[in-house]
Design a protein around this motif. Structure first.
Motif, PDB file in Angstrom:
ATOM      1  N   MET A  28      34.084 -22.151 -13.394  1.00  0.00           N
ATOM      2  CA  MET A  28      34.359 -22.774 -12.087  1.00  0.00           C
ATOM      3  C   MET A  28      33.982 -24.251 -12.081  1.00  0.00           C
ATOM      4  N   VAL A  29      32.830 -24.567 -12.686  1.00  0.00           N
ATOM      5  CA  VAL A  29      32.399 -25.968 -12.750  1.00  0.00           C
ATOM      6  C   VAL A  29      33.364 -26.754 -13.631  1.00  0.00           C
ATOM      7  N   ASP A  30      33.699 -26.175 -14.777  1.00  0.00           N
ATOM      8  CA  ASP A  30      34.570 -26.859 -15.728  1.00  0.00           C
ATOM      9  C   ASP A  30      35.955 -27.107 -15.133  1.00  0.00           C
ATOM     10  N   GLU A  31      36.416 -26.210 -14.298  1.00  0.00           N
ATOM     11  CA  GLU A  31      37.743 -26.377 -13.688  1.00  0.00           C
ATOM     12  C   GLU A  31      37.702 -27.232 -12.424  1.00  0.00           C
ATOM     13  N   GLY A  32      36.522 -27.753 -12.101  1.00  0.00           N
ATOM     14  CA  GLY A  32      36.398 -28.637 -10.952  1.00  0.00           C
ATOM     15  C   GLY A  32      36.424 -27.911  -9.613  1.00  0.00           C
ATOM     16  N   LYS A  33      36.233 -26.576  -9.650  1.00  0.00           N
ATOM     17  CA  LYS A  33      36.251 -25.824  -8.400  1.00  0.00           C
ATOM     18  C   LYS A  33      34.888 -25.774  -7.731  1.00  0.00           C
ATOM     19  N   LEU A  34      33.876 -26.160  -8.494  1.00  0.00           N
ATOM     20  CA  LEU A  34      32.509 -26.095  -7.979  1.00  0.00           C
ATOM     21  C   LEU A  34      31.748 -27.303  -8.510  1.00  0.00           C
ATOM     22  N   ASN A  35      30.982 -27.946  -7.637  1.00  0.00           N
ATOM     23  CA  ASN A  35      30.171 -29.081  -8.051  1.00  0.00           C
ATOM     24  C   ASN A  35      28.930 -28.621  -8.797  1.00  0.00           C
ATOM     25  N   GLY A  36      28.438 -29.492  -9.680  1.00  0.00           N
ATOM     26  CA  GLY A  36      27.232 -29.163 -10.429  1.00  0.00           C
ATOM     27  C   GLY A  36      26.075 -28.802  -9.518  1.00  0.00           C
ATOM     28  N   ALA A  37      25.881 -29.614  -8.460  1.00  0.00           N
ATOM     29  CA  ALA A  37      24.744 -29.379  -7.562  1.00  0.00           C
ATOM     30  C   ALA A  37      24.878 -28.031  -6.862  1.00  0.00           C
ATOM     31  N   ALA A  38      26.107 -27.743  -6.387  1.00  0.00           N
ATOM     32  CA  ALA A  38      26.320 -26.463  -5.711  1.00  0.00           C
ATOM     33  C   ALA A  38      26.138 -25.317  -6.707  1.00  0.00           C
ATOM     34  N   ALA A  39      26.587 -25.527  -7.943  1.00  0.00           N
ATOM     35  CA  ALA A  39      26.487 -24.478  -8.963  1.00  0.00           C
ATOM     36  C   ALA A  39      25.038 -24.086  -9.231  1.00  0.00           C
ATOM     37  N   LYS A  40      24.151 -25.067  -9.141  1.00  0.00           N
ATOM     38  CA  LYS A  40      22.731 -24.759  -9.349  1.00  0.00           C
ATOM     39  C   LYS A  40      22.237 -23.766  -8.297  1.00  0.00           C
ATOM     40  N   HIS A  41      22.675 -24.000  -7.043  1.00  0.00           N
ATOM     41  CA  HIS A  41      22.273 -23.071  -5.977  1.00  0.00           C
ATOM     42  C   HIS A  41      22.866 -21.692  -6.197  1.00  0.00           C
ATOM     43  N   VAL A  42      24.126 -21.691  -6.640  1.00  0.00           N
ATOM     44  CA  VAL A  42      24.795 -20.405  -6.885  1.00  0.00           C
ATOM     45  C   VAL A  42      24.048 -19.628  -7.971  1.00  0.00           C
TER      46      VAL A  42
ATOM     47  N   VAL B  70      30.054 -18.143  -3.777  1.00  0.00           N
ATOM     48  CA  VAL B  70      30.767 -19.381  -3.436  1.00  0.00           C
ATOM     49  C   VAL B  70      31.615 -19.175  -2.177  1.00  0.00           C
ATOM     50  N   ARG B  71      32.330 -18.045  -2.131  1.00  0.00           N
ATOM     51  CA  ARG B  71      33.201 -17.749  -0.994  1.00  0.00           C
ATOM     52  C   ARG B  71      32.371 -17.613   0.279  1.00  0.00           C
ATOM     53  N   GLU B  72      31.318 -16.825   0.183  1.00  0.00           N
ATOM     54  CA  GLU B  72      30.482 -16.533   1.343  1.00  0.00           C
ATOM     55  C   GLU B  72      29.842 -17.792   1.920  1.00  0.00           C
ATOM     56  N   ARG B  73      29.422 -18.699   1.026  1.00  0.00           N
ATOM     57  CA  ARG B  73      28.718 -19.905   1.487  1.00  0.00           C
ATOM     58  C   ARG B  73      29.662 -21.089   1.677  1.00  0.00           C
ATOM     59  N   GLY B  74      30.931 -20.887   1.415  1.00  0.00           N
ATOM     60  CA  GLY B  74      31.889 -21.983   1.546  1.00  0.00           C
ATOM     61  C   GLY B  74      31.494 -23.152   0.669  1.00  0.00           C
ATOM     62  N   LEU B  75      31.183 -22.870  -0.593  1.00  0.00           N
ATOM     63  CA  LEU B  75      30.692 -23.918  -1.481  1.00  0.00           C
ATOM     64  C   LEU B  75      31.765 -24.507  -2.394  1.00  0.00           C
ATOM     65  N   SER B  76      32.972 -23.940  -2.342  1.00  0.00           N
ATOM     66  CA  SER B  76      33.964 -24.436  -3.289  1.00  0.00           C
ATOM     67  C   SER B  76      34.321 -25.883  -2.958  1.00  0.00           C
ATOM     68  N   VAL B  77      34.749 -26.596  -3.969  1.00  0.00           N
ATOM     69  CA  VAL B  77      35.056 -28.024  -3.821  1.00  0.00           C
ATOM     70  C   VAL B  77      36.157 -28.214  -2.782  1.00  0.00           C
ATOM     71  N   MET B  78      35.986 -29.234  -1.919  1.00  0.00           N
ATOM     72  CA  MET B  78      36.962 -29.505  -0.860  1.00  0.00           C
ATOM     73  C   MET B  78      38.313 -29.895  -1.440  1.00  0.00           C
ATOM     74  N   GLU B  79      39.317 -29.138  -1.058  1.00  0.00           N
ATOM     75  CA  GLU B  79      40.669 -29.495  -1.496  1.00  0.00           C
ATOM     76  C   GLU B  79      41.265 -30.454  -0.458  1.00  0.00           C
ATOM     77  N   ASP B  80      40.732 -30.405   0.748  1.00  0.00           N
ATOM     78  CA  ASP B  80      41.287 -31.109   1.908  1.00  0.00           C
ATOM     79  C   ASP B  80      40.888 -32.588   1.887  1.00  0.00           C
TER      80      ASP B  80
ATOM     81  N   ALA C  45      32.316 -32.141  -1.713  1.00  0.00           N
ATOM     82  CA  ALA C  45      33.315 -33.115  -2.162  1.00  0.00           C
ATOM     83  C   ALA C  45      33.102 -33.441  -3.635  1.00  0.00           C
ATOM     84  N   ASN C  46      34.180 -33.869  -4.280  1.00  0.00           N
ATOM     85  CA  ASN C  46      34.087 -34.326  -5.655  1.00  0.00           C
ATOM     86  C   ASN C  46      33.567 -35.762  -5.619  1.00  0.00           C
ATOM     87  N   ALA C  47      32.425 -36.015  -6.281  1.00  0.00           N
ATOM     88  CA  ALA C  47      31.759 -37.315  -6.165  1.00  0.00           C
ATOM     89  C   ALA C  47      32.651 -38.470  -6.626  1.00  0.00           C
ATOM     90  N   ARG C  48      33.436 -38.239  -7.671  1.00  0.00           N
ATOM     91  CA  ARG C  48      34.289 -39.308  -8.173  1.00  0.00           C
ATOM     92  C   ARG C  48      35.368 -39.670  -7.137  1.00  0.00           C
TER      93      ARG C  48
END
Ligand code: ADP
Ligand code: ZN
Ligand code: MG
Length: 492
Positions: free
Chosen positions: A393-407, A422-432, A477-480
């Motif tokens: 998930m991190v490698d595919e850019g669906k989850l941020n490193g910081a959020a992944a640590k919590h997961v 990720v789904r339950e906490r709404g942690l996936s990277v913002m597509e919007d 959000a994706n930091a870049r």
């Protein structure tokens, strides 16, 4: 030889040979059907006429113990002679139920092997003289009653436990080398699964033999045998103490006497236990109640095929196959279960460049949780496939490193799938994009001073705005992308 010529410690060379006794993890004892699983059991409950040394009973060889010893010999590069036999080693002692121990004297199961070690960049081959099989003794417990009268109790549960003895040539040249050998030996025994090899629990007992000689001399000096070492730390300390003690004896013109010395944890010293004059003549003779063993070459080759991949070759393979650093490969192959866990996760993550990513996550965050809990990866609630999903998930850019640590923290606590968390906490990277842009504009509006600095020609000031945007988006959000949007907004 002229030891008096040596006037400083540096003038002496340290010579160490090691004897290790390892209890085997067979289900039953060496020569009877008693269970070996007596830890925590009441004294003298895992016993029978054979291991109690009653007259008129007959021992029967435990085939699995022979197999484990041969496997160990093969892993230590030993030759396996075609014939082996058991012998009686006679000595009177209250912990020896029969008055003799069944051991192996001149025809052991394994001979002439070696273990390669490396300490501070110096490689050395420690030759293994022999690996043989014997039975453990009972255990004595020394007590005193209320009047101070001393007495001893005997627990026969340990009597007849299968014990493998591994003896090296006097090849180690420092206490650190001796410990490196012991650690490598322990690792090999654990990979093979033939022994728990735990020093603190007494199923891996080492006795270093240590002597000094003037540098440049070819003759060996008089050796002293060290006992009572219940940890690698104690072993190291005892050997270091002994080097100093013997050097002082030799420097003052004295001679080292051949003896057995025990390590005393309280005083951090070795103390004499028994001198050579008191040594027993064991009157070895072939055990008449057991047949000699014929070890066929087919059997040896079958065992060789069945050996698991050993730590050294697994480490090499991790380097070439997964592109890891030597340090990472070393850590990941420390135990067989850890290496198995890692490889299962790499496979589930799809291999390739993800092998390195899995290693990064394993050795940083995952290792931190494992250390804190004091457990191995295989004992954690996280399964290799779950760690792999997180990395993907991190490698595919669906989850941020910081959020992944919590997961990962939640995975570790509850063993749940990362996707679910990720789904339950709404942690996936913002597509919007719109939502991110909204946060960017809000932060710009609230930070007039930083914006002013940026516009006044300080491009670095923009970094101070990234954090607040990430907070606005709850780290999703994706930091870049945030950086890009900030620049676009401020320039526009
Ligand atoms: P012993 O007959 O006293 O039991 P062994 O020849 O069986 O002696 O050796 C026991 C252990 O002591 C082996 O590990 C061997 O390598 C080691 N050893 C023998 N001689 C020396 C020495 N001079 N210095 C250090 N270790 C030695
Ligand atoms: Zn028994
Ligand atoms: Mg000996």
């Amino acid at each position: 030889m002229a030891p008096a010529a040596a006037t400083t410690d540096e003038d002496f060379e340290v010579v160490i040979g090691l004897e290790v006794h390892a209890q085997l993890t067979t289900a039953s004892k060496m020569f009877c059907r008693c269970s070996t699983d007596y830890s925590g059991a009441a004294p003298n409950t895992h016993v029978c006429p054979v291991c109690m040394g009653m007259p008129g009973v007959l021992p029967v060889i435990n085939k699995r113990a022979v197999e484990y010893t041969l496997m160990t010999g093969l892993a230590l590069n030993c030759q396996i002679p075609e014939r082996a036999k058991f012998d009686r080693k006679n000595y009177p002692y209250p912990d020896l139920m029969k008055g003799y121990q069944i051991s192996q004297y001149d025809m052991p199961l394994c001979r002439n092997g070696w273990v390669d070690i490396e300490v501070d960049g110096v490689k050395r081959r420690i030759r293994v003289n022999r690996v043989h099989l014997e039975e453990d003794t009972a255990r004595l417990l020394h007590r005193a009653d209320s009047s101070g009268e001393e007495y001893s109790l005997v627990d026969i549960n340990r009597a007849g436990m299968p014990l493998m003895e591994i003896v090296t040539e006097p090849d180690a040249r420092s206490p650190a080398e001796a410990v490196a050998y012991l650690q490598k030996l322990r690792q090999i025994l654990r990979y093979l699964g033939v022994s728990d090899a735990n020093m603190e629990e007494g199923n891996f007992r080492c006795e270093p033999n240590l002597s000094l000689r003037p540098r440049g001399s070819n003759a060996f000096g008089q050796k002293v045998e060290l006992k009572n070492l219940n940890s690698f730390r104690a072993a190291l300390r005892a050997m270091e103490f002994e080097v100093q003690r013997q050097a002082a004896v030799l420097r003052s013109g004295g001679r080292v006497v051949q003896e057995t010395r025990g390590w005393r944890e309280d005083t951090q010293e070795t103390a004499s236990q028994r001198s050579k004059e008191e040594a027993h003549d064991y009157r070895y003779f072939p055990e008449p109640d057991l047949p000699p063993l014929a070890i066929t070459r087919e059997y040896v080759e079958e065992l060789r095929r069945r050996l698991p991949e050993l730590p050294e070759s697994r480490r090499e393979r991790f380097l070439s196959e997964y592109g890891l650093s030597p340090y990472e490969a070393e850590l990941l192959t420390e135990s067989r279960s850890r290496a198995d866990f890692y490889e299962a996760a790499v496979k589930a993550a799809g291999g390739g460049k993800r092998a390195k990513l899995v290693s990064n996550w394993f050795l940083s965050d995952f290792a931190r949780h494992l250390n804190a809990a004091g457990i191995e990866a295989s004992e954690s609630k996280v399964r290799p496939e779950q760690l792999a999903s997180l990395v993907v998930m991190v490698d595919e850019g669906k989850l941020n490193g910081a959020a992944a640590k919590h997961v990962l923290e939640e995975m570790f606590a509850g063993g749940r799938d990362p996707e679910e968390i990720v789904r339950e906490r709404g942690l996936s990277v913002m597509e919007d994009e719109g939502a991110i842009l909204e946060a960017v504009r809000k932060v710009i509006a609230e930070n007039a001073k930083v914006v002013g600095d940026y516009k006044a020609g300080k491009p670095g000031a923009i970094n101070a705005l990234v954090g607040p945007v990430m907070r606005e988006t709850r780290g999703r959000a994706n930091a870049r992308r945030v950086q890009e949007l900030l620049e676009a907004e401020l320039k526009g």
